[in-house]
Design a protein around this motif. Structure first.
Motif, PDB file in Angstrom:
ATOM      1  N   PRO A 154      -0.855   7.498  -8.650  1.00 12.46           N
ATOM      2  CA  PRO A 154      -1.859   8.043  -9.569  1.00 12.46           C
ATOM      3  C   PRO A 154      -1.274   9.026 -10.581  1.00 12.46           C
ATOM      4  CG  PRO A 154      -2.223   8.788  -7.313  1.00 12.46           C
ATOM      5  CD  PRO A 154      -1.162   7.751  -7.248  1.00 12.46           C
ATOM      6  N   GLU A 155      -0.155   9.655 -10.242  1.00 12.94           N
ATOM      7  CA  GLU A 155       0.448  10.609 -11.172  1.00 12.94           C
ATOM      8  C   GLU A 155       1.649  10.002 -11.893  1.00 12.94           C
ATOM      9  OE1 GLU A 155      -0.991  13.438 -11.886  1.00 12.94           O
ATOM     10  OE2 GLU A 155      -2.545  13.006 -10.408  1.00 12.94           O
ATOM     11  N   GLY A 156       1.793   8.676 -11.820  1.00  8.43           N
ATOM     12  CA  GLY A 156       2.910   8.031 -12.506  1.00  8.43           C
ATOM     13  C   GLY A 156       4.120   7.881 -11.603  1.00  8.43           C
ATOM     14  N   VAL A 157       5.081   7.036 -12.037  1.00  9.06           N
ATOM     15  CA  VAL A 157       6.197   6.666 -11.152  1.00  9.06           C
ATOM     16  C   VAL A 157       7.211   7.789 -10.990  1.00  9.06           C
ATOM     17  CG1 VAL A 157       6.008   4.197 -11.585  1.00  9.06           C
ATOM     18  CG2 VAL A 157       7.484   5.574 -13.042  1.00  9.06           C
ATOM     19  N   GLU A 158       7.129   8.819 -11.830  1.00 10.97           N
ATOM     20  CA  GLU A 158       8.089   9.912 -11.668  1.00 10.97           C
ATOM     21  C   GLU A 158       7.618  10.913 -10.628  1.00 10.97           C
ATOM     22  OE1 GLU A 158       9.152  11.485 -15.492  1.00 10.97           O
ATOM     23  OE2 GLU A 158      10.180   9.641 -16.048  1.00 10.97           O
ATOM     24  N   LYS A 159       6.331  10.842 -10.281  1.00 14.18           N
ATOM     25  CA  LYS A 159       5.820  11.679  -9.194  1.00 14.18           C
ATOM     26  C   LYS A 159       5.740  10.804  -7.942  1.00 14.18           C
ATOM     27  CE  LYS A 159       5.133  15.347 -11.678  1.00 14.18           C
ATOM     28  NZ  LYS A 159       3.994  15.506 -12.566  1.00 14.18           N
ATOM     29  N   GLU A 160       5.532  11.471  -6.818  1.00 17.34           N
ATOM     30  CA  GLU A 160       5.515  10.721  -5.581  1.00 17.34           C
ATOM     31  C   GLU A 160       4.276   9.827  -5.484  1.00 17.34           C
ATOM     32  OE1 GLU A 160       6.424  12.249  -1.194  1.00 17.34           O
ATOM     33  OE2 GLU A 160       7.246  13.464  -2.824  1.00 17.34           O
ATOM     34  N   GLY A 161       4.493   8.632  -4.997  1.00 24.87           N
ATOM     35  CA  GLY A 161       3.360   7.741  -4.763  1.00 24.87           C
ATOM     36  C   GLY A 161       3.055   7.724  -3.280  1.00 24.87           C
ATOM     37  N   PHE A 162       2.115   6.895  -2.880  1.00 23.18           N
ATOM     38  CA  PHE A 162       1.844   6.782  -1.452  1.00 23.18           C
ATOM     39  C   PHE A 162       1.457   5.359  -1.073  1.00 23.18           C
ATOM     40  CE2 PHE A 162      -1.953   8.177  -3.613  1.00 23.18           C
ATOM     41  CZ  PHE A 162      -2.971   7.420  -3.070  1.00 23.18           C
ATOM     42  N   TYR A 163       1.833   4.998   0.165  1.00 23.94           N
ATOM     43  CA  TYR A 163       1.459   3.698   0.708  1.00 23.94           C
ATOM     44  C   TYR A 163       0.003   3.722   1.085  1.00 23.94           C
ATOM     45  CZ  TYR A 163       6.222   2.008   1.221  1.00 23.94           C
ATOM     46  OH  TYR A 163       7.463   1.550   0.973  1.00 23.94           O
ATOM     47  N   GLU A 164      -0.650   2.616   0.945  1.00 20.84           N
ATOM     48  CA  GLU A 164      -2.011   2.544   1.424  1.00 20.84           C
ATOM     49  C   GLU A 164      -2.236   1.198   2.080  1.00 20.84           C
ATOM     50  OE1 GLU A 164      -5.519   4.985   0.020  1.00 20.84           O
ATOM     51  OE2 GLU A 164      -5.279   3.341  -1.376  1.00 20.84           O
ATOM     52  N   LYS A 165      -2.419   1.262   3.414  1.00 19.45           N
ATOM     53  CA  LYS A 165      -2.676   0.055   4.172  1.00 19.45           C
ATOM     54  C   LYS A 165      -4.163  -0.144   4.315  1.00 19.45           C
ATOM     55  CE  LYS A 165       0.789  -1.370   7.478  1.00 19.45           C
ATOM     56  NZ  LYS A 165       1.241  -1.380   8.853  1.00 19.45           N
ATOM     57  N   ASN A 166      -4.863   0.981   4.453  1.00 26.17           N
ATOM     58  CA  ASN A 166      -6.278   0.964   4.754  1.00 26.17           C
ATOM     59  C   ASN A 166      -7.087   1.004   3.467  1.00 26.17           C
ATOM     60  OD1 ASN A 166      -8.002   0.902   6.939  1.00 26.17           O
ATOM     61  ND2 ASN A 166      -6.982   2.655   7.872  1.00 26.17           N
ATOM     62  N   ALA A 167      -8.144   0.231   3.413  1.00 29.36           N
ATOM     63  CA  ALA A 167      -9.037   0.306   2.243  1.00 29.36           C
ATOM     64  C   ALA A 167      -9.485   1.757   2.066  1.00 29.36           C
ATOM     65  CB  ALA A 167     -10.247  -0.597   2.453  1.00 29.36           C
ATOM     66  N   PRO A 168      -9.261   2.342   0.889  1.00 27.47           N
ATOM     67  CA  PRO A 168      -9.561   3.769   0.732  1.00 27.47           C
ATOM     68  C   PRO A 168     -11.057   4.026   0.695  1.00 27.47           C
ATOM     69  CG  PRO A 168      -8.876   2.844  -1.363  1.00 27.47           C
ATOM     70  CD  PRO A 168      -8.722   1.762  -0.341  1.00 27.47           C
ATOM     71  N   GLN A 169     -11.424   5.296   0.860  1.00 26.35           N
ATOM     72  CA  GLN A 169     -12.821   5.693   0.708  1.00 26.35           C
ATOM     73  C   GLN A 169     -13.284   5.311  -0.681  1.00 26.35           C
ATOM     74  OE1 GLN A 169     -13.832   9.713   1.282  1.00 26.35           O
ATOM     75  NE2 GLN A 169     -14.182   9.471   3.465  1.00 26.35           N
ATOM     76  N   GLY A 170     -14.497   4.849  -0.788  1.00 26.16           N
ATOM     77  CA  GLY A 170     -14.993   4.473  -2.096  1.00 26.16           C
ATOM     78  C   GLY A 170     -14.647   3.040  -2.467  1.00 26.16           C
ATOM     79  N   THR A 171     -14.091   2.274  -1.529  1.00 33.02           N
ATOM     80  CA  THR A 171     -13.852   0.865  -1.805  1.00 33.02           C
ATOM     81  C   THR A 171     -15.201   0.176  -2.028  1.00 33.02           C
ATOM     82  OG1 THR A 171     -11.891   0.897  -0.411  1.00 33.02           O
ATOM     83  CG2 THR A 171     -12.855  -1.260  -0.863  1.00 33.02           C
ATOM     84  N   PRO A 172     -15.383  -0.505  -3.172  1.00 33.40           N
ATOM     85  CA  PRO A 172     -16.694  -1.127  -3.427  1.00 33.40           C
ATOM     86  C   PRO A 172     -17.015  -2.195  -2.380  1.00 33.40           C
ATOM     87  CG  PRO A 172     -15.262  -1.242  -5.371  1.00 33.40           C
ATOM     88  CD  PRO A 172     -14.424  -0.727  -4.244  1.00 33.40           C
ATOM     89  N   GLU A 173     -18.313  -2.433  -2.148  1.00 32.88           N
ATOM     90  CA  GLU A 173     -18.658  -3.386  -1.080  1.00 32.88           C
ATOM     91  C   GLU A 173     -18.222  -4.811  -1.413  1.00 32.88           C
ATOM     92  OE1 GLU A 173     -21.564  -4.818  -2.914  1.00 32.88           O
ATOM     93  OE2 GLU A 173     -21.262  -2.912  -3.939  1.00 32.88           O
ATOM     94  N   TRP A 174     -17.987  -5.095  -2.712  1.00 38.74           N
ATOM     95  CA  TRP A 174     -17.618  -6.473  -3.043  1.00 38.74           C
ATOM     96  C   TRP A 174     -16.125  -6.742  -2.838  1.00 38.74           C
ATOM     97  CZ3 TRP A 174     -14.257  -5.621  -6.989  1.00 38.74           C
ATOM     98  CH2 TRP A 174     -14.497  -4.531  -7.836  1.00 38.74           C
ATOM     99  N   VAL A 175     -15.360  -5.749  -2.452  1.00 31.68           N
ATOM    100  CA  VAL A 175     -13.940  -5.973  -2.152  1.00 31.68           C
ATOM    101  C   VAL A 175     -13.827  -6.483  -0.721  1.00 31.68           C
ATOM    102  CG1 VAL A 175     -11.716  -4.831  -1.764  1.00 31.68           C
ATOM    103  CG2 VAL A 175     -13.062  -4.286  -3.793  1.00 31.68           C
TER     104      VAL A 175
END
Lengths: 290, 282
Positions: A54-75
């Motif tokens: 979210p802050e661009g590739v020069e900042k640290e990113g994060f892995y996400e295995k789990n559907a995050p909070q706020g995942t729309p119901e149609w996903v």
């Protein structure tokens, strides 16, 4: 968005995600829009693991295995209990353009897929992956040499294989198979082939040692394990040049090829899809064949 | 952006950062008095237990950054009215008031005899939490032995004591209970302070779900079941404002994020149209 072409509401489009090439989130979304016809078939029905920046590739990113909070119901998601994590993982699946755009809006630059499909086939891989990675001073030219030798071996077994840049330093060679083998079997197969190549080319090492010798090309057969993922074909990578894990024709693999030439800007200009029909091919793997 | 920082350092000395993770300890009691149960008296001090930690901003004058204050202004001639010249009016109908002087209201105040009168011991969990209003800490005053005895008795019997307390001008139903080794007091709402949801039209005609739907819903509930842990919750707005305060203190300029950049979104829509057509052909 009056015309309602997508359910996704884009946010922060002017945020710069790739500072070195001055690419904003709008460019990332645009890339995924344009590549979608080639990318979506490779994502279909596969559990995903995201790497978000979210802050661009020069900042640290994060892995996400789990559907995050706020995942729309149609996903669509695929829920599986993880023995190691001791909890249920709700994997995201991407079978449509809206989901892909939603991922792009999350700054999920890298989209990784499991080597097996969701649901009942989750424990039965339908891809065998050869992850060919150079340890400097070994170069991409060395990787190409190994990949071409690997293709000869696989051809001799009658197996059709597909190559793509990893988007970083190496190459992925993938064999689509019928989902009837276990990961132990595909892993054993990859290991056998790796050993064979080790004998043919001194630069290859296929055994995992704590510190792979510098200057070798490492073939990691352990990637063929339950829960491991690979960068999806046409996924962006979090590199300064916004490289793409790019499917290639075997005939393109020649010395002097530079993986960083395949990036967000160049890949959308390629007309052909070297992996066309890839998802329809299901080959039998005769594990014990030498 | 960040240009009023000078006022903050001028008035405050050390700049305050609201980023305190630990809960506050109340400084002084807001009330002292006695719990009475029949003939037993337990002297207690009442401390605040609830500290709502949202954000309160001061209004400043944009030009010079000075704090603004409120004044009472006559709606007829717009003149500022001093406190001594004010009375209270109860609005019986539009613009028609019954007037009360300060003295009249003072005389009508309920007798705050500084007593928490408890007359019944109840099962705490039988009280619908919807009645709970706010919570105070009861600390021992003068006679700590009586306090400990009441505390231990409530712990032993696993009961809570019900009664009343008068705080300022209002008498509240109150519950005294043992909580983590101390006594606390909850003021309650009166039954008439709650709305009756059954009177809402939307709630009158609710359809029964099918068995399949209900089974699926129950399965999801099962999948997502767990222990409640208050620490899993965070106020994202508060966090964001705290981050912004820190940035401003460091002199960074805050760029206001726009939810959507119109021009860029338009460009994307053109690409999106093409892709949708391509996908249709497949």
């Amino acid at each position: 968005m009056s015309e309602k072409l997508t359910k996704v509401g884009f946010t922060n489009l002017s945020k710069v995600l790739y500072p070195a090439v001055k690419a904003t989130k709008a460019r990332v979304v645009e890339y995924y829009i344009k590549i979608a016809p080639k990318l979506l078939p490779a994502l279909a029905d596969r559990p995903l693991v995201l790497t978000r920046f979210p802050e661009g590739v020069e900042k640290e990113g994060f892995y996400e295995k789990n559907a995050p909070q706020g995942t729309p119901e149609w996903v669509r998601t695929f829920t599986r209990y993880s023995e190691t994590a001791k909890r249920s993982i709700h994997y995201i699946m991407c079978n449509d353009l809206d989901t892909l755009l939603w991922l792009a809006n999350l700054a999920a630059l890298e989209i990784h897929v499991t080597l097996s499909s969701a649901e009942d086939a989750f424990l039965k891989p339908d891809l065998v992956l050869f992850d060919i990675d150079p340890k400097p001073p070994a170069t991409f030219d060395d990787v190409i040499e190994v990949a071409l030798q690997l293709k000869l071996e696989l051809d001799a077994l009658g197996l059709k294989s597909f190559a793509k840049t990893s988007g970083k330093k190496g190459l992925h060679v993938v064999i689509p198979i019928v989902p009837r083998y276990t990961f132990l079997e595909t892993r054993t197969f990859a290991r056998e082939i790796g050993r064979k190549l080790e004998k043919q080319l001194p630069v290859v090492t296929s055994e995992f040692s704590r510190q792979p010798r510098p200057g070798v090309v490492f073939m990691d057969y352990l990637q063929n394990s339950h829960g491991k993922t690979m960068a999806c074909p046409y996924s962006l990578r979090a590199t300064p040049q916004a490289t793409v894990s790019t499917p290639l024709e075997w005939s393109q693999l020649k010395k002097g090829l530079k993986p960083e030439d395949f990036n967000m800007f160049s890949v959308v200009l390629i007309k052909e899809d070297p992996w066309e029909g890839f998802s329809d091919i299901k080959q039998k793997l005769e594990v014990n064949q030498k | 952006m960040g240009r009023f920082l000078r006022h903050q350092t001028k008035t405050g000395g050390e700049p305050k950062i609201a980023n305190e993770k630990t809960v506050r300890v109340p400084k002084r009691p807001i009330w002292t008095g006695t719990i009475t149960i029949g003939l037993v008296n337990v002297p207690v001090k009442l401390y605040r237990m609830i500290f709502e930690r949202g954000f309160s901003f001061r209004f400043l004058h944009e030009q010079d950054g000075q704090p603004l204050k409120y004044q009472k202004v006559c709606t007829k001639d717009n003149l500022v009215v001093p406190w001594e010249d004010t009375v209270r009016g109860y609005e019986v109908s539009k613009n028609e008031f019954i007037v009360f002087t300060k003295e009249e209201l003072e005389a009508a105040k309920p007798e705050s005899d500084r007593k928490i009168r408890l007359n019944k011991f109840v099962d705490f969990y039988s009280i619908d939490p919807i009645y709970f209003e706010t919570t105070y800490i009861l600390a021992p005053d003068k006679n700590p032995e009586a306090y400990t005895l009441l505390l231990k008795a409530l712990e032993k019997t696993e009961k809570a004591a019900a009664g009343t307390i008068t705080l300022r001008t209002k008498e509240y139903p109150a519950i005294v209970q043992a909580h983590k080794g101390v006594l606390i007091l909850n003021t309650l709402r009166y039954g008439y302070e709650l709305a009756d949801p059954s009177k809402l039209d939307e709630l009158k005609k609710l359809k029964e779900p099918s068995k399949d739907e209900l089974d699926l819903a129950a399965k999801i509930v099962g999948d997502l079941s767990g222990e409640f842990n208050i620490d899993e919750y965070e106020d994202a707005y508060k966090q964001k404002i705290e981050d912004l305060i820190e940035k401003k203190l460091k002199g960074e300029t805050i760029v206001v994020e726009k939810p959507e950049v119109k021009e860029e979104a338009k460009e994307l829509m053109a690409a999106l149209k093409q892709t949708l057509e391509q996908l249709k052909k497949k």
